[in-house]
Every structure is written in C-alpha cells, then in structure tokens.
Design a protein around this motif. Structure first.
Motif, PDB file in Angstrom:
ATOM      1  N   SER A 162       0.838  -1.202   0.000  1.00  0.00           N
ATOM      2  CA  SER A 162       0.000   0.000   0.000  1.00  0.00           C
ATOM      3  C   SER A 162       0.869   1.247   0.000  1.00  0.00           C
ATOM      4  N   LEU A 163       0.254   2.339  -0.464  1.00  0.00           N
ATOM      5  CA  LEU A 163       0.985   3.604  -0.552  1.00  0.00           C
ATOM      6  C   LEU A 163       0.002   4.745  -0.375  1.00  0.00           C
ATOM      7  N   LEU A 164       0.459   5.788   0.320  1.00  0.00           N
ATOM      8  CA  LEU A 164      -0.398   6.951   0.544  1.00  0.00           C
ATOM      9  C   LEU A 164       0.453   8.204   0.612  1.00  0.00           C
ATOM     10  N   PHE A 165       0.081   9.212  -0.191  1.00  0.00           N
ATOM     11  CA  PHE A 165       0.717  10.518  -0.081  1.00  0.00           C
ATOM     12  C   PHE A 165       0.177  11.225   1.161  1.00  0.00           C
ATOM     13  N   ALA A 166       1.061  11.884   1.895  1.00  0.00           N
ATOM     14  CA  ALA A 166       0.641  12.685   3.043  1.00  0.00           C
ATOM     15  C   ALA A 166       0.251  14.068   2.546  1.00  0.00           C
ATOM     16  N   SER A 167      -0.985  14.450   2.783  1.00  0.00           N
ATOM     17  CA  SER A 167      -1.489  15.722   2.287  1.00  0.00           C
ATOM     18  C   SER A 167      -0.781  16.891   2.965  1.00  0.00           C
ATOM     19  N   GLY A 168      -0.349  17.855   2.152  1.00  0.00           N
ATOM     20  CA  GLY A 168       0.267  19.061   2.680  1.00  0.00           C
ATOM     21  C   GLY A 168       1.728  18.929   3.037  1.00  0.00           C
ATOM     22  N   THR A 169       2.318  17.757   2.801  1.00  0.00           N
ATOM     23  CA  THR A 169       3.741  17.556   3.085  1.00  0.00           C
ATOM     24  C   THR A 169       4.395  16.905   1.875  1.00  0.00           C
ATOM     25  N   GLY A 175       3.394   0.829   2.991  1.00  0.00           N
ATOM     26  CA  GLY A 175       3.218  -0.373   3.800  1.00  0.00           C
ATOM     27  C   GLY A 175       3.720  -1.594   3.048  1.00  0.00           C
ATOM     28  N   ASP A 176       4.240  -2.593   3.782  1.00  0.00           N
ATOM     29  CA  ASP A 176       4.799  -3.766   3.108  1.00  0.00           C
ATOM     30  C   ASP A 176       4.311  -5.069   3.739  1.00  0.00           C
ATOM     31  N   THR A 177       4.747  -6.184   3.164  1.00  0.00           N
ATOM     32  CA  THR A 177       4.304  -7.506   3.605  1.00  0.00           C
ATOM     33  C   THR A 177       4.884  -7.906   4.951  1.00  0.00           C
ATOM     34  N   GLU A 178       5.860  -7.162   5.461  1.00  0.00           N
ATOM     35  CA  GLU A 178       6.429  -7.432   6.778  1.00  0.00           C
ATOM     36  C   GLU A 178       5.633  -6.747   7.884  1.00  0.00           C
ATOM     37  N   GLY A 179       4.565  -6.054   7.509  1.00  0.00           N
ATOM     38  CA  GLY A 179       3.742  -5.369   8.499  1.00  0.00           C
ATOM     39  C   GLY A 179       4.284  -4.022   8.927  1.00  0.00           C
ATOM     40  N   GLU A 180       5.217  -3.484   8.176  1.00  0.00           N
ATOM     41  CA  GLU A 180       5.822  -2.205   8.529  1.00  0.00           C
ATOM     42  C   GLU A 180       5.310  -1.088   7.626  1.00  0.00           C
ATOM     43  N   VAL A 181       5.247   0.114   8.182  1.00  0.00           N
ATOM     44  CA  VAL A 181       4.912   1.317   7.423  1.00  0.00           C
ATOM     45  C   VAL A 181       6.118   2.249   7.484  1.00  0.00           C
ATOM     46  N   THR A 182       6.628   2.598   6.321  1.00  0.00           N
ATOM     47  CA  THR A 182       7.809   3.454   6.241  1.00  0.00           C
ATOM     48  C   THR A 182       7.417   4.799   5.648  1.00  0.00           C
TER      49      THR A 182
END
Length: 210
Positions: A162-169, A175-182
């Motif tokens: 998964s991927l998401l742009f942070a609004s205003g920044t 997100g990845d298959t290891e359960g981590e969000v970078t």
C-alpha cells in the motif's frame, strides 16, 4: 403447431441466454472502485475482465461507458483530485494508463517495468505527480519532468502492499508484507508546485496534439 412451438422455444431460449449473460456480467469480479471527486454519483470499477466501467449509483442495470485497453485484470483506478475528467488505471499487464472520461482510448500510457502494477495513486499536492507500486518497487512520476520514465524509483525492503501521499507535506507512506509502514521524504518535488488543474491539462493537450 409444430412451427409455432419451435419459434416459441427459440424465443425463450434467446431470452434465457440474455438473462444468463446479464447474470454473468453482474457476477464479474470487481477489483477496484473509485468515486468521482466532484460528482459522487459517478464511479469507476475495474474488473478481472480487463475492463473499466464508468457507472452511476442511480442506474444499477447499465454502465455509462466501458474503457478497453488493458489486457490483464485492472488492479486500481483513481480519479485525479485536480481534474475531475481525468483518471489513472493500472493492471497486471505491466502498464499504467491515463484517461479522460470522454475518450474511449487512453491519452497517455506508461510502462517502466515487466511486473504487475498493483496500485497507482495521485498526489494530493501536485496535479502532475503520481505514484505506482510493482513488487518491491515504488515509483514516483512527475509528468512535468518526464512523461516517459518515473522521476524516482526506490526498492523497498519487502514487497509493497500500500501507498499513501501525506497531504500538505512532501512525504509518502509505504506499507509492506512485513507489516511495517515506512515514511519517505520526497526530495526535489516541491509541495504545492503545479497544483493547479491547468498544469495537468496542458500536458495532456500537448501530448494529444503531437
């Protein structure tokens, strides 16, 4: 009597065939959906049959338009937050397509890999920037800089889900298959630059006119 009966049976068979086709069409798996940012009654649905349907919530029996270009399942569709007539799609056929809703063919096509493109997302901060996911790779495209190749290509530590742009920044969350969000900071892509709808529309007009 036999001729009349035969015609009746043929008519019923044709009606049953049409009903069956409608049922099969209704049961076609939908892989993704996105509602128009201006008119929430209009939405796009990408299917396993490689098609994108434009539909209306007020008309559940028929589609308004069908877009045909992909030759593998459509994994993601997303309307532009700046231009409500423009949307992106991506597919297992390795491609990303940019469409205008009044055109049956895509106005731009992108391909930088020989992998399934699972997600494509517009930046909420710039009308010409979008991101794509394929396996462990995250791509950032800026159409103002290059319409042929991604501006940034980054290999994550694990397969990206998964991927998401942070609004205003100038950050993007992955997100990845290891359960981590970078959280990644995007450099050389100024926040708010080319935010206006006209920037994207000008690029599309230029490409179409060539």
């Amino acid at each position: 009597m036999k001729l009349k009966k035969s015609q009746t049976l043929k008519k019923k068979a044709a009606e049953n065939k049409k009903k069956t086709e409608r049922i099969i069409s209704a049961m076609t798996p939908g892989f993704c959906v996105d509602f128009n940012p201006i008119d929430s009654s209009i939405y796009l649905a990408g299917t396993s049959e490689c098609l994108i349907h434009k539909c209306s919530v007020s008309n559940s029996q028929n589609v308004l338009h069908t877009y045909k270009k992909h030759f593998c399942p459509v994994n993601h569709v997303e309307w532009s937050p700046f231009s409500p007539d423009v949307f992106l799609s991506c597919s297992s056929d390795w491609t990303i397509q940019l469409w205008k809703q009044d055109c049956s063919d895509p106005v731009m096509s992108f391909k930088s890999t020989q992998r399934t493109v699972s997600t494509v997302r517009w930046s909420p901060n710039s009308s010409t920037v979008f991101a794509a996911i394929n396996g462990e790779m995250v791509e950032i495209w800026d159409l103002n800089l290059n319409i042929m190749l991604p501006t940034v290509v980054h290999r994550a530590a694990a397969a990206v889900t998964s991927l998401l742009f942070a609004s205003g920044t100038d950050c993007v969350l992955v997100g990845d298959t290891e359960g981590e969000v970078t959280v990644y900071q995007l450099k050389n892509l100024g926040v708010g630059r080319d935010k206006k709808m006209e920037s994207l529309e000008d690029i599309i007009s230029f490409v179409v006119s060539r």
